[in-house]
Design an enzyme around this catalytic site. Structure first.
Site, PDB file in Angstrom:
ATOM      1  N   THR A 209      -5.764  17.506  -0.441  1.00 27.20           N
ATOM      2  CA  THR A 209      -4.987  16.449  -1.225  1.00 27.20           C
ATOM      3  C   THR A 209      -3.624  16.834  -1.417  1.00 27.20           C
ATOM      4  OG1 THR A 209      -7.261  15.503  -2.215  1.00 27.20           O
ATOM      5  CG2 THR A 209      -5.142  15.307  -3.429  1.00 27.20           C
ATOM      6  N   ARG A 237     -16.591   5.334  -0.515  1.00 32.47           N
ATOM      7  CA  ARG A 237     -16.456   6.318  -1.497  1.00 32.47           C
ATOM      8  C   ARG A 237     -15.144   6.560  -2.153  1.00 32.47           C
ATOM      9  NH1 ARG A 237     -13.577  11.290  -2.721  1.00 32.47           N
ATOM     10  NH2 ARG A 237     -14.568  12.683  -4.024  1.00 32.47           N
ATOM     11  N   VAL A 238     -14.709   6.393  -3.472  1.00 36.15           N
ATOM     12  CA  VAL A 238     -13.557   6.635  -4.171  1.00 36.15           C
ATOM     13  C   VAL A 238     -13.625   7.721  -5.178  1.00 36.15           C
ATOM     14  CG1 VAL A 238     -11.952   5.578  -5.584  1.00 36.15           C
ATOM     15  CG2 VAL A 238     -13.018   4.186  -4.078  1.00 36.15           C
ATOM     16  N   GLY A 239     -12.536   8.609  -4.815  1.00 33.53           N
ATOM     17  CA  GLY A 239     -12.498   9.867  -5.501  1.00 33.53           C
ATOM     18  C   GLY A 239     -11.694   9.787  -6.802  1.00 33.53           C
ATOM     19  N   ASP A 240     -11.389  10.941  -7.299  1.00 36.70           N
ATOM     20  CA  ASP A 240     -10.482  10.671  -8.760  1.00 36.70           C
ATOM     21  C   ASP A 240      -9.017  10.722  -8.463  1.00 36.70           C
ATOM     22  OD1 ASP A 240     -10.420  13.220  -7.037  1.00 36.70           O
ATOM     23  OD2 ASP A 240      -9.384  14.162  -8.958  1.00 36.70           O
ATOM     24  N   THR A 260      -6.595  18.115  -8.013  1.00 32.57           N
ATOM     25  CA  THR A 260      -7.344  18.089  -6.539  1.00 32.57           C
ATOM     26  C   THR A 260      -8.484  18.990  -6.845  1.00 32.57           C
ATOM     27  OG1 THR A 260      -7.146  19.099  -4.399  1.00 32.57           O
ATOM     28  CG2 THR A 260      -5.791  20.369  -5.949  1.00 32.57           C
ATOM     29  N   GLY A 261      -9.327  18.565  -6.190  1.00 32.46           N
ATOM     30  CA  GLY A 261     -10.951  19.302  -6.087  1.00 32.46           C
ATOM     31  C   GLY A 261     -12.102  18.358  -5.865  1.00 32.46           C
ATOM     32  N   GLY A 263     -13.744  15.370  -6.291  1.00 37.42           N
ATOM     33  CA  GLY A 263     -13.329  14.513  -7.192  1.00 37.42           C
ATOM     34  C   GLY A 263     -14.281  13.806  -8.223  1.00 37.42           C
TER      35      GLY A 263
HETATM   36  N1  ASP Z   1      -9.966  15.010  -5.181  1.00 32.81           N
HETATM   37  C1  ASP Z   1      -9.985  14.579  -4.189  1.00 32.81           C
HETATM   38  C2  ASP Z   1     -11.237  13.565  -3.761  1.00 32.81           C
HETATM   39  O1  ASP Z   1     -12.151  13.778  -4.396  1.00 32.81           O
HETATM   40  C3  ASP Z   1     -10.197  15.447  -2.747  1.00 32.81           C
HETATM   41  C4  ASP Z   1      -9.194  16.741  -3.074  1.00 32.81           C
HETATM   42  O2  ASP Z   1      -8.600  17.126  -3.985  1.00 32.81           O
HETATM   43  O3  ASP Z   1      -9.346  17.371  -1.969  1.00 32.81           O
HETATM   44  O4  ASP Z   1     -11.094  12.373  -3.142  1.00 32.81           O
END
Ligand code: ASP
Length: 343
Positions: A209, A237-240, A260-261, A263
Site C-alpha cells: 500500500t 472487501r474494503v480495507g482501512d 498500512t497493514g 486493514g
Molecule cells: N491496509 C491495506 C488494506 O488492508 C493493505 C496494506 O496496507 O497493505 O487494504
C-alpha cells in the site's frame, strides 16, 4: 507472540520545521525567501517482511519512491498545497506498478484487482474516498474529485466509476493492471490455497500500500492512501485505506496519518483518528501516541502494520510493528531519505 512483534520499530522523531515566521493559514513565497516556512513530505510503500522480497524488487520500489517524492517535493517547494503534494506523490506510486496500488495492485481471490483510496485536507477536514473500483488508473485522483465535486465522502464500485466517467476520467480495462510479477504470485497463492497452505504465505507477505502525508508552507496538513488491499482478499472487501479515521486522517489541530497493514485491525481500532485524538486531547507527542497505538494496542491484537504521521509543527512519526516498512522523508532542503528496515 509472533516473531514480527519481537522485531521492531523505527520511531523517528525529527523536529524539522516550524520557524517562527509566517502565520498558520498564510500562503508564503518560494522556499528560502523571507516569510517562507519549512515544509515536509513523508511517504510509505507498505509494511511487512522485506526479507521475503528480492533486492531487485526493493531497488525498483526505491526508484519509484524517489520519483514520487520528487513530484511531491516540487509541489511543496513552489508553495503548493499539501493536498496537491499528496496527490502528486501517490499518482507516481500508482503509475509505477511497483507497489500494491494502481498498476501494481494485488489480485483479489477472483483474479481482478479492486482498488481503494482516500485523501483528506487537514485545514478544512474535507475528505474524499473510493473503494472497490476496478477500472480506475489513479484512485487517489478520483478520491480527490469525490471530495471536491460531490457532497459525499465515499463512493464505491460502479457508482464511483460512473462518477469518474461523468468527470471525464477514462475507465481502463482490468488488463491495464496486468502485472507479470503479481499474476505469478497470485497463481502460486491460489495453488497454495487449494492445498490449504496460503495462510502462511500471506502472513509473511510484504504489503505494498502507498501513502503520503505533507505539511506545506502555509502550515496545512494533508494525508492520502492508495491500495489494492490485502493479498487474496474477497471481492468486495474494503480495507482501512479509504475509511476516514481508520487508514487515512488529517486535521490541522492534531496530525495527518496514512497507515498500512492488515486493514481489519486498523478499522476496528480506528487507528489514524485514534492517534490524532490522543495528540489533540491527551496532549501527548505524535510519537508517543503512535507508539502506544501501533506498538502496544495493535501488537496485542496481532495487527501487523505501521503508520507515517506528521503534526502541524512538522514532528514526524514512522512507526511499524513488522520487520520493515518502506518509507521516505523529504524536507525543505530537498534531502531525501528512504529506509526499509528498522534503522
Ligand atoms: N491496509 C491495506 C488494506 O488492508 C493493505 C496494506 O496496507 O497493505 O487494504
Amino acid at each position: 507472540m509472533k516473531r514480527t512483534h519481537l522485531l521492531i520499530i523505527a520511531s523517528l522523531s525529527l523536529v524539522l520545521v516550524a520557524n517562527s515566521t509566517g502565520t498558520k493559514g498564510q500562503q508564503s513565497a518560494s522556499p528560502g525567501s523571507p516569510g517562507s516556512r519549512d515544509f515536509v513530505l513523508l511517504v510509505h510503500g507498505g509494511a511487512g517482511d522485506y526479507s521475503q522480497m528480492s533486492q531487485e524488487q526493493i531497488a525498483i520500489r526505491r526508484a519509484a519512491m524517489t520519483n514520487a517524492m520528487g513530484a511531491g517535493y516540487n509541489v511543496l517547494a513552489h508553495a503548493g498545497t499539501s493536498l496537491d503534494a499528496v496527490e502528486a506523490t501517490i499518482r507516481v506510486l500508482e503509475d509505477s506498478g511497483a507497489f500494491d496500488a494502481g498498476r501494481g495492485a494485488y489480485y483479489t481471490r477472483d483474479g481482478i484487482p479492486e482498488l481503494d483510496s482516500a485523501i483528506m485536507d487537514g485545514r478544512t477536514l474535507s475528505a474524499g474516498a473510493v473503494a472497490a473500483v476496478r477500472h480506475i488508473a489513479n484512485p487517489i485522483s478520483l478520491a480527490r474529485l469525490v471530495m471536491e465535486k460531490t457532497p459525499h465522502v465515499l463512493l464505491v464500485g460502479d457508482g464511483a466509476e460512473q462518477f469518474a466517467k461523468s468527470q471525464g476520467i477514462e475507465l481502463v480495462s482490468p488488463y491495464y493492471f496486468f502485472n507479470e510479477r503479481e499474476w505469478k504470485r497470485y497463481q502460486d497463492l491460489k495453488t497454495a490455497d487449494a492445498k490449504g497452505k496460503s495462510a502462511l504465505l500471506i502472513q509473511n507477505d510484504v504489503h505494498g500500500t502507498v501513502g503520503a502525508v505533507a505539511l506545506d508552507q502555509a502550515g496545512n496538513l494533508a494525508a492520502g492512501t492508495s491500495t489494492g488491499g490485502t493479498t487474496l482478499k474477497m471481492p468486495g472487501r474494503v480495507g482501512d485505506s479509504p475509511l476516514i479515521g481508520a487508514g487515512t486522517y488529517a486535521n490541522n489541530d492534531s496530525c495527518a496519518i496514512s497507515a498500512t497493514g492488515i486493514g481489519e485491525f486498523f478499522i476496528r481500532n480506528v487507528v489514524a483518528a485514534d492517534i490524532c485524538a490522543r495528540v489533540r486531547y491527551l496532549h501527548v507527542s505524535l510519537e508517543e501516541a503512535a507508539n502506544d497505538v501501533v506498538m502496544k494496542e495493535l501488537v496485542a491484537q496481532h495487527g501487523d502494520g505501521g503508520i507515517i504521521g506528521l503534526d502541524h509543527q512538522g514532528h514526524i512519526a514512522m512507526i511499524f510493528n513488522t520487520n520493515g516498512m518502506m518509507r521516505g522523508v523529504v524536507g525543505t532542503d530537498g534531502t531525501m531519505t528512504i529506509k526499509v528496515s528498522k534503522e
